[in-house]
Design a protein around this motif. Structure first.
Motif, PDB file in Angstrom:
ATOM      1  N   ASP A   1     -25.621 -16.648 -15.692  1.00  0.00           N
ATOM      2  CA  ASP A   1     -24.573 -16.454 -14.859  1.00  0.00           C
ATOM      3  C   ASP A   1     -25.020 -15.327 -14.069  1.00  0.00           C
ATOM      4  O   ASP A   1     -24.429 -15.390 -13.069  1.00  0.00           O
ATOM      5  CB  ASP A   1     -23.181 -16.315 -15.677  1.00  0.00           C
ATOM      6  CG  ASP A   1     -22.851 -17.441 -16.324  1.00  0.00           C
ATOM      7  OD1 ASP A   1     -23.320 -18.657 -15.821  1.00  0.00           O
ATOM      8  OD2 ASP A   1     -22.083 -17.431 -17.297  1.00  0.00           O
TER       9      ASP A   1
ATOM     10  N   GLY B   1     -18.864 -19.563 -19.546  1.00  0.00           N
ATOM     11  CA  GLY B   1     -19.268 -19.406 -18.148  1.00  0.00           C
ATOM     12  C   GLY B   1     -19.714 -20.826 -17.597  1.00  0.00           C
ATOM     13  O   GLY B   1     -20.017 -21.610 -18.072  1.00  0.00           O
TER      14      GLY B   1
ATOM     15  N   ASP C   1     -25.049 -15.740 -20.567  1.00  0.00           N
ATOM     16  CA  ASP C   1     -24.420 -14.969 -19.684  1.00  0.00           C
ATOM     17  C   ASP C   1     -25.327 -14.616 -18.766  1.00  0.00           C
ATOM     18  O   ASP C   1     -25.078 -14.108 -17.485  1.00  0.00           O
ATOM     19  CB  ASP C   1     -23.774 -13.705 -20.552  1.00  0.00           C
ATOM     20  CG  ASP C   1     -22.566 -14.052 -21.285  1.00  0.00           C
ATOM     21  OD1 ASP C   1     -21.868 -15.143 -20.988  1.00  0.00           O
ATOM     22  OD2 ASP C   1     -22.300 -13.416 -22.418  1.00  0.00           O
TER      23      ASP C   1
ATOM     24  N   ARG D   1     -25.692 -14.716 -25.129  1.00  0.00           N
ATOM     25  CA  ARG D   1     -26.142 -13.761 -24.107  1.00  0.00           C
ATOM     26  C   ARG D   1     -27.029 -14.562 -22.990  1.00  0.00           C
ATOM     27  O   ARG D   1     -27.097 -14.141 -21.924  1.00  0.00           O
ATOM     28  CB  ARG D   1     -26.907 -12.717 -24.945  1.00  0.00           C
ATOM     29  CG  ARG D   1     -27.150 -11.434 -23.831  1.00  0.00           C
ATOM     30  CD  ARG D   1     -27.864 -10.394 -24.684  1.00  0.00           C
ATOM     31  NE  ARG D   1     -27.562 -10.111 -25.916  1.00  0.00           N
ATOM     32  CZ  ARG D   1     -28.218 -10.164 -26.994  1.00  0.00           C
ATOM     33  NH1 ARG D   1     -29.355 -10.685 -26.998  1.00  0.00           N
ATOM     34  NH2 ARG D   1     -27.453 -10.136 -28.452  1.00  0.00           N
TER      35      ARG D   1
END
Length: 262
Positions: free
Chosen positions: A182, A136, A179, A176
């Motif tokens: 993000d 990401g 993520d 994680r």
């Protein structure tokens, strides 16, 4: 001059000046008949030098040693050495800005790749992390930032994490973490999720990485310009998390500018 005038002239707080006295960084000046400290031009120069050395990342013991070595030098020599140090810092910052401008152009053109990282350990780390699913925006930004930071500093932060990537649970937590960073794009900067994520990031970092970061943090390694540029790429909540993370990984012995006393 009085302590408030001295502190204002150098750009620190009176608490910082008193702390420097307490830890033996600055000698106690003479006092007036009414008991107030009275500072001279030499005190002004020494305090200015101490602040600059701390900003450059030296520990208090190192700063104390440098200042002790200069006790026998006249003010002209000390000021000249400070000027030379600032000139070197300006050259370093100019080189960093040129490098960052080049990276920004390459990022805009989509030409920045793993091979642009300055250290094989960084290439290995991000290759494995991306393969595990961290693809990401925040993972890419992290990679781009470390492409700009001097390789010796970046590898000291990252290398201790490489052996841990053999642990599937650790790798999942790391992915994680990216993520979750993000997802901060959609929350308020005052949301408890910001501080909670910083806690999880600090928990993921090995002791060796934390020590390396505290001894030579991102601001020192990349300069305020790099940090400001990175912050501009983030949403308000992500920026709040980044600032908190930088603050919490700074050396505990680093004295920052405190609020002025009333």
């Amino acid at each position: 001059m009085r302590i408030g005038e001295l502190a204002a002239a150098v750009g620190v707080s009176t608490r910082t000046v008193r702390y420097y006295h307490q830890v033996g960084l600055l000698p106690e000046p003479e006092r007036s008949a009414s008991g107030y400290r009275v500072y001279s031009m030499r005190d002004l120069v020494l305090l200015s030098h101490a602040r600059r050395l701390v900003e450059l990342g030296l520990g208090l013991d190192e700063v104390r040693q440098v200042l002790a070595d200069e006790e026998g030098r006249d003010l002209g020599e000390i000021v000249a050495s400070m000027d030379a140090a600032l000139a070197l810092q300006q050259e370093r910052l100019a080189a960093q800005r040129r490098r960052l401008a080049e990276l920004q152009e390459r990022v805009r053109d989509g030409r920045l790749a793993l091979d642009d990282l300055p250290d094989p350990q960084l290439v290995e780390f991000f290759t494995r992390v991306e393969a595990a699913g961290a693809t990401g925006p925040m993972a890419r930004l992290d990679r781009d930032v470390l492409a700009f930071v001097p390789s010796a500093d970046a590898s000291r932060w990252i290398a201790p994490m490489l052996p841990l990537l053999g642990d599937e649970d650790y790798t999942r937590r790391l992915v994680r973490m990216y993520d979750e960073f993000d997802r901060l794009a959609d929350v308020d900067p005052d949301d408890p999720a910001v501080a909670a994520l910083v806690d999880r990031i600090l928990d993921l970092l090995p002791e060796e990485s934390l020590r390396a970061l505290s001894e030579h943090d991102l601001v020192t390694a990349g300069g305020e310009f790099l940090v400001d540029t990175v912050i501009e790429e983030l949403t308000p909540a992500q920026a709040a998390a980044a600032r908190l993370l930088i603050e919490r990984t700074r050396a505990p012995h680093t004295v920052t500018q405190e609020e002025n006393e009333e």
